[in-house]
Design a protein around this motif. Sequence first.
Motif, PDB file in Angstrom:
ATOM      1  N   PRO A 108       0.830  -1.214   0.000  1.00  0.00           N
ATOM      2  CA  PRO A 108       0.000   0.000   0.000  1.00  0.00           C
ATOM      3  C   PRO A 108       0.872   1.275   0.000  1.00  0.00           C
ATOM      4  N   GLU A 109       0.287   2.388  -0.513  1.00  0.00           N
ATOM      5  CA  GLU A 109       1.055   3.616  -0.716  1.00  0.00           C
ATOM      6  C   GLU A 109       1.560   4.248   0.575  1.00  0.00           C
ATOM      7  N   ASN A 110       0.868   4.033   1.702  1.00  0.00           N
ATOM      8  CA  ASN A 110       1.251   4.725   2.937  1.00  0.00           C
ATOM      9  C   ASN A 110       2.396   4.034   3.676  1.00  0.00           C
ATOM     10  N   VAL A 111       2.913   2.925   3.102  1.00  0.00           N
ATOM     11  CA  VAL A 111       4.075   2.257   3.708  1.00  0.00           C
ATOM     12  C   VAL A 111       5.108   1.993   2.616  1.00  0.00           C
ATOM     13  N   THR A 112       6.330   1.719   3.050  1.00  0.00           N
ATOM     14  CA  THR A 112       7.391   1.421   2.090  1.00  0.00           C
ATOM     15  C   THR A 112       8.067   0.108   2.462  1.00  0.00           C
ATOM     16  N   VAL A 113       8.737  -0.452   1.457  1.00  0.00           N
ATOM     17  CA  VAL A 113       9.472  -1.709   1.669  1.00  0.00           C
ATOM     18  C   VAL A 113      10.873  -1.359   2.130  1.00  0.00           C
ATOM     19  N   GLU A 114      11.193  -1.802   3.322  1.00  0.00           N
ATOM     20  CA  GLU A 114      12.548  -1.550   3.819  1.00  0.00           C
ATOM     21  C   GLU A 114      13.507  -2.653   3.378  1.00  0.00           C
ATOM     22  N   SER A 115      12.994  -3.932   3.357  1.00  0.00           N
ATOM     23  CA  SER A 115      13.842  -5.047   2.896  1.00  0.00           C
ATOM     24  C   SER A 115      12.955  -6.234   2.562  1.00  0.00           C
ATOM     25  N   VAL A 116      13.518  -7.170   1.765  1.00  0.00           N
ATOM     26  CA  VAL A 116      12.853  -8.439   1.450  1.00  0.00           C
ATOM     27  C   VAL A 116      13.913  -9.530   1.489  1.00  0.00           C
ATOM     28  N   SER A 117      13.582 -10.626   2.112  1.00  0.00           N
ATOM     29  CA  SER A 117      14.543 -11.721   2.250  1.00  0.00           C
ATOM     30  C   SER A 117      13.852 -13.059   1.981  1.00  0.00           C
ATOM     31  N   PRO A 118      14.345 -13.825   1.010  1.00  0.00           N
ATOM     32  CA  PRO A 118      15.455 -13.491   0.118  1.00  0.00           C
ATOM     33  C   PRO A 118      14.997 -12.567  -1.019  1.00  0.00           C
ATOM     34  N   GLN A 119      15.958 -11.911  -1.625  1.00  0.00           N
ATOM     35  CA  GLN A 119      15.634 -11.023  -2.734  1.00  0.00           C
ATOM     36  C   GLN A 119      15.526 -11.775  -4.052  1.00  0.00           C
ATOM     37  N   TYR A 120      16.085 -13.001  -4.079  1.00  0.00           N
ATOM     38  CA  TYR A 120      16.059 -13.804  -5.293  1.00  0.00           C
ATOM     39  C   TYR A 120      15.557 -15.213  -4.935  1.00  0.00           C
ATOM     40  N   ILE A 121      14.879 -15.828  -5.895  1.00  0.00           N
ATOM     41  CA  ILE A 121      14.412 -17.209  -5.754  1.00  0.00           C
ATOM     42  C   ILE A 121      15.254 -18.079  -6.682  1.00  0.00           C
ATOM     43  N   GLN A 122      15.840 -19.156  -6.128  1.00  0.00           N
ATOM     44  CA  GLN A 122      16.594 -20.099  -6.943  1.00  0.00           C
ATOM     45  C   GLN A 122      15.609 -21.117  -7.531  1.00  0.00           C
ATOM     46  N   LEU A 123      15.392 -21.018  -8.834  1.00  0.00           N
ATOM     47  CA  LEU A 123      14.420 -21.878  -9.499  1.00  0.00           C
ATOM     48  C   LEU A 123      15.124 -22.943 -10.327  1.00  0.00           C
ATOM     49  N   LYS A 124      14.510 -24.131 -10.359  1.00  0.00           N
ATOM     50  CA  LYS A 124      14.997 -25.187 -11.254  1.00  0.00           C
ATOM     51  C   LYS A 124      13.912 -25.474 -12.275  1.00  0.00           C
ATOM     52  N   LEU A 125      14.269 -25.356 -13.547  1.00  0.00           N
ATOM     53  CA  LEU A 125      13.352 -25.632 -14.641  1.00  0.00           C
ATOM     54  C   LEU A 125      13.846 -26.854 -15.407  1.00  0.00           C
ATOM     55  N   ASP A 126      12.922 -27.746 -15.742  1.00  0.00           N
ATOM     56  CA  ASP A 126      13.234 -28.947 -16.529  1.00  0.00           C
ATOM     57  C   ASP A 126      12.507 -28.891 -17.861  1.00  0.00           C
TER      58      ASP A 126
END
Length: 407
Positions: A108-126
């Motif tokens: 929402p606009e009235n809050v901000t993202v200070e951090s996200v963990s993890p920032q990346y997802i390790q994906l395996k595609l077959d």
Amino acid sequence: MNKAKKNNITIKILSLLIAFFMWTYVMNEVNPRTTQPFSNIKVTYLNQNYLSEAELELMEPKEAKVTVKLAGRRSDIKTINPNDIIVQADLYGYPEGMSRVPVEVKVPENVTVESVSPQYIQLKLDSIITKEFKISLRTTGKTEEGHTPGDVDVRPSTVLIKGPRTWVNSVDKVVTILDLTNVNSDIKTSRPVRVLNDKEEEVRNITKEPSTVEITMPILGTKSVPINPRIKGTPLEGYSITDIQMNPTSVFIKGRKEIIKDIEFLETDTLDVELISKTKEVPVNIVLPEGVELMDVDLSPMAKINVEKIIEKDVELDTSKLTFINLDTNHVIDKDSLPETITITIRGTESKVEALTDRDVTFYCDLSGLEAGNHDVNIKVILHEDIELIQIVPEAIQVTIQDQDEI
């Protein structure tokens, strides 16, 4: 007038200053800025249709979660529900293998993202691949006694397995299972196909084409029959075949019931014994009628041909054991007039001849119609059928018959 206006302006400015300080107090003391982490926020995968078009499969993680730390006024943070936080990962354009995909967070606009963990997802595609496998039949249970399965026909004999490379490559075998418990007639049925790994576990999340097969299996009759050896030729002169021992002596056969019901024995290929002079053991082939098979396909039957030398031997017989038949009840034999012994010459295989004793010989004189007096009577000898009588010495003996009244 001017003085009053100046006082009014001063009051207004003072009021604004007081209001500003009050607002600052409230914002900083009563409703300060703060941060709060939100855990286990599910990541939404975007462009999953791209995977289908590129024939790719997301192997792991099937579901990803992250922790998002938001910043804002306390009152605003308190109104945030985890469902208000949207975390996305775009799958478009990634190839087969491991990829590091960034996540995007919307709040929402009235809050901000200070951090996200993890920032990346390790994906395996077959990649989605297709392999062909041969279908093996497994049976459980035992047919009714006297019955056995014939040659089975499984159609189709192969199946196409389609799915992610990792899962398809884990396939060790493809089987279909048929229960034979107490079955006594031909089988025609449909059975499902099972795809197994090397631990005999079912491989799931793959497709099978076809998923079922048609099974046709004749149920044959069985029976045990003896083996009779067949020979040709003549042993070397002075030798004889005593017997032929088969190993095994009998075999189990299978076939249609109407075919095997009249089979009482099986014969071997012809064994050539021409001029044979010693015992020998040879492999043989069993001649099978059309439509008949051996239960044991690995059977290696042997025939032992026992050969012995033919010998002659003289056997001395004590005439005390000579039997007289058909003697008139009024007559008796003067046994003192008889020779002590007679000698017979016999011929046969060495083991039979050497084993023979006088207890194995029956010899007698037939006195039918003879009156009292001296008579030359032929000696009769009975031997085992495997022993040949060559001569009797003497062939006849003088027998003195006496009337009982004259003794």
